[in-house]
Design a protein around this motif. Structure first.
Motif, short mmCIF file in Angstrom:
data_model
loop_
_atom_site.label_atom_id
_atom_site.label_comp_id
_atom_site.label_asym_id
_atom_site.label_seq_id
_atom_site.Cartn_x
_atom_site.Cartn_y
_atom_site.Cartn_z
N VAL A 1 -0.55 -6.29 5.44
CA VAL A 1 -1.07 -7.42 6.04
C VAL A 1 -1.28 -8.50 5.32
O VAL A 1 -1.90 -10.23 5.41
CB VAL A 1 -2.58 -7.42 5.57
CG1 VAL A 1 -3.42 -6.08 6.03
CG2 VAL A 1 -3.02 -6.95 4.26
N SER A 2 0.21 -9.05 4.33
CA SER A 2 0.55 -9.68 4.05
C SER A 2 1.80 -10.71 5.11
O SER A 2 2.97 -9.72 5.29
CB SER A 2 1.59 -10.08 1.96
OG SER A 2 -0.55 -9.21 1.46
N PRO A 3 2.03 -12.22 4.86
CA PRO A 3 3.46 -12.66 5.42
C PRO A 3 4.30 -12.93 4.65
O PRO A 3 5.82 -12.75 5.72
CB PRO A 3 2.35 -14.05 6.03
CG PRO A 3 1.50 -14.08 5.39
CD PRO A 3 0.55 -12.61 4.84
N ASP A 4 3.71 -12.73 3.42
CA ASP A 4 5.34 -12.80 2.64
C ASP A 4 5.08 -12.40 1.10
O ASP A 4 3.65 -11.91 0.75
CB ASP A 4 5.65 -14.60 2.61
CG ASP A 4 4.61 -15.52 2.25
OD1 ASP A 4 3.81 -14.60 0.94
OD2 ASP A 4 4.16 -16.41 2.35
N LEU A 5 6.29 -12.05 0.53
CA LEU A 5 5.87 -11.98 -0.97
C LEU A 5 4.81 -12.40 -2.04
O LEU A 5 3.54 -11.29 -2.82
CB LEU A 5 6.95 -11.47 -1.91
CG LEU A 5 7.65 -10.98 -2.80
CD1 LEU A 5 6.63 -9.16 -2.70
CD2 LEU A 5 8.64 -11.38 -3.38
N ALA B 1 4.96 1.01 2.06
CA ALA B 1 6.62 0.89 3.13
C ALA B 1 7.78 0.16 2.55
O ALA B 1 7.67 -0.62 1.73
CB ALA B 1 6.45 0.65 4.19
N LEU B 2 8.87 0.45 2.16
CA LEU B 2 9.93 -0.34 1.66
C LEU B 2 10.78 -0.33 2.98
O LEU B 2 11.18 -0.08 3.70
CB LEU B 2 11.19 0.13 0.89
CG LEU B 2 10.18 0.78 -0.63
CD1 LEU B 2 10.84 1.62 -0.94
CD2 LEU B 2 10.28 -0.31 -1.56
N GLY B 3 11.13 -1.87 3.04
CA GLY B 3 12.55 -2.56 3.58
C GLY B 3 11.79 -2.64 5.25
O GLY B 3 13.02 -1.74 5.99
N ASP C 1 11.26 -4.26 -1.62
CA ASP C 1 12.30 -3.77 -2.70
C ASP C 1 11.64 -3.29 -3.75
O ASP C 1 10.84 -3.50 -3.72
CB ASP C 1 13.78 -4.01 -2.47
CG ASP C 1 13.89 -4.52 -2.97
OD1 ASP C 1 13.07 -5.44 -4.32
OD2 ASP C 1 14.96 -6.13 -3.06
N GLU C 2 12.18 -1.87 -3.98
CA GLU C 2 11.36 -1.24 -5.53
C GLU C 2 12.06 -2.42 -6.15
O GLU C 2 10.75 -2.10 -6.90
CB GLU C 2 12.71 -0.15 -5.93
CG GLU C 2 12.83 0.99 -5.11
CD GLU C 2 13.94 1.67 -5.62
OE1 GLU C 2 14.97 2.06 -5.12
OE2 GLU C 2 13.63 2.55 -6.99
N ALA C 3 12.24 -3.53 -6.89
CA ALA C 3 12.35 -4.24 -7.66
C ALA C 3 11.20 -5.22 -7.71
O ALA C 3 10.83 -5.80 -8.36
CB ALA C 3 13.47 -4.93 -7.77
N GLN C 4 10.69 -5.53 -6.28
CA GLN C 4 10.08 -6.37 -6.43
C GLN C 4 8.49 -5.90 -6.02
O GLN C 4 7.74 -6.52 -6.95
CB GLN C 4 10.21 -7.20 -4.70
CG GLN C 4 11.39 -8.00 -4.45
CD GLN C 4 11.99 -8.05 -2.86
OE1 GLN C 4 11.56 -7.39 -2.28
NE2 GLN C 4 12.13 -9.42 -2.42
N VAL C 5 9.06 -4.29 -5.73
CA VAL C 5 7.01 -3.76 -6.33
C VAL C 5 6.57 -4.04 -7.39
O VAL C 5 5.73 -4.30 -7.87
CB VAL C 5 6.84 -2.85 -5.42
CG1 VAL C 5 5.86 -1.54 -6.22
CG2 VAL C 5 7.56 -2.83 -4.03
N SER D 1 5.78 -7.66 -8.81
CA SER D 1 4.90 -7.52 -8.15
C SER D 1 3.27 -7.20 -8.58
O SER D 1 2.80 -8.56 -9.28
CB SER D 1 4.49 -7.74 -6.55
OG SER D 1 4.91 -8.58 -5.97
N LEU D 2 3.79 -6.16 -9.06
CA LEU D 2 2.50 -5.13 -10.22
C LEU D 2 2.40 -5.63 -11.42
O LEU D 2 1.43 -6.50 -11.45
CB LEU D 2 3.27 -4.09 -9.66
CG LEU D 2 2.79 -3.08 -8.97
CD1 LEU D 2 3.35 -1.29 -8.91
CD2 LEU D 2 1.77 -3.00 -9.35
N ARG D 3 3.38 -5.54 -12.11
CA ARG D 3 3.72 -6.98 -13.48
C ARG D 3 3.12 -7.99 -13.41
O ARG D 3 2.52 -8.50 -14.68
CB ARG D 3 4.97 -6.76 -13.98
CG ARG D 3 5.28 -5.22 -14.28
CD ARG D 3 6.94 -5.22 -14.66
NE ARG D 3 7.44 -3.57 -15.57
CZ ARG D 3 7.89 -3.37 -15.33
NH1 ARG D 3 8.99 -3.47 -14.64
NH2 ARG D 3 8.39 -1.51 -15.11
N THR D 4 3.77 -9.04 -12.39
CA THR D 4 3.12 -10.68 -11.91
C THR D 4 1.79 -10.67 -12.54
O THR D 4 0.82 -11.19 -12.62
CB THR D 4 3.64 -10.88 -11.03
OG1 THR D 4 5.20 -10.59 -11.28
CG2 THR D 4 3.80 -12.75 -10.77
#
Ligand code: ADE
Length: 240
Positions: free
Chosen positions: A146-150, A175-177, A195-199, A202-205
């Motif tokens: 439901v999100s258009p971007d990171l 989902a990844l990728g 990707d994994e690093a973004q997940v 994002s959680l930490r941010t």
């Protein structure tokens, strides 16, 4: 009257796609073999369920808010026993006795089905959960689709954090990728590819303490043309 900014417009465009969403088709695509094959340990749905089972066996996480519209979408009508065949087709078709018992247990523990908008700073209707916050939230294949971007995905995680009590847990599956999935025959719903690093970032941010990240890599025969997903993540995170 002020116009919508570009991120509101992007969210509105995704919202429009969901007008054509067909829950029965979605269940068929993702919750029948080969993706939900309980004879195989490398099938997606058994993998997701085992992650959830382990997380709930390890700790005290009694209150679950079920998100609408997607993976763990339980129609209010089904809870009220008005419709029977909805979720059934995907889950325990082969064992009607187990199905009936599980359906009854589920009905007896689900107390409500609420609308949620993760793009709002307060995603749930006022007063729907205790003011101290929920003990646990589970979200599965929702935020990235439901999100258009990171940045929007990260903001949505922050909004969910506002629903958790301090010390509460978020169990996030996604989902990844993936850049699209089918929400109905011929209806490609856009997804923000992660990707994994973004997940993790994002959680930490958004203020979570990441406790666990597990990744499932899709075997070739799970690529059945209903999306372009390359893997699935399961994250267990805690609100400090
Ligand atoms: N399972 C449930 N929803 C999914 C999605 N959007 N992509 C891949 N697998 C899924």
């Amino acid at each position: 009257m002020e116009g919508k900014d570009s991120s509101e417009e992007a969210v509105a465009a995704i919202e429009a796609c969901y007008q054509g969403f067909n829950p029965a088709a979605y269940l068929q695509y993702n919750y029948t073999p080969p993706r939900a094959d309980f004879q195989r340990s490398d099938s997606i749905v058994p993998w997701k369920l085992s992650c959830l089972h382990k997380a709930f066996s390890e700790g005290e996480m009694p209150l679950i808010i079920y998100a609408q519209r997607n993976d763990i979408d339980i129609p209010a009508s089904w809870i009220r026993e008005e419709t029977a065949g909805w979720v059934k087709c995907a889950l325990i078709k082969k064992n009607p006795t187990a199905w009936t018992e599980k359906a009854e247990r589920l009905r007896s523990v689900v107390t409500d089905v609420l609308p949620i908008n993760v793009h709002q700073p307060c995603p749930l209707p006022a007063g729907s959960i205790p003011s101290s916050g929920a003990d646990c939230l589970v979200s599965s294949f929702c935020l990235e689709s439901v999100s258009p971007d990171l940045p929007s995905f990260t903001r949505a995680l922050g909004h969910l954090s506002g629903l958790l009590r301090s010390g509460g847990h978020l169990l996030l599956i996604g989902a990844l990728g993936e850049s699209f999935y089918l929400g109905a025959p011929g209806l490609q719903i856009p997804v923000v590819p992660l990707d994994e690093a973004q997940v993790c970032s994002s959680l930490r941010t958004s203020g979570y303490q990441l406790l666990q990240l597990s990744v499932y890599h899709l075997p070739p025969d799970m690529r059945v043309g209903v999306d372009d997903v390359s893997g699935v993540f399961f994250a267990k995170a805690r609100k400090p």
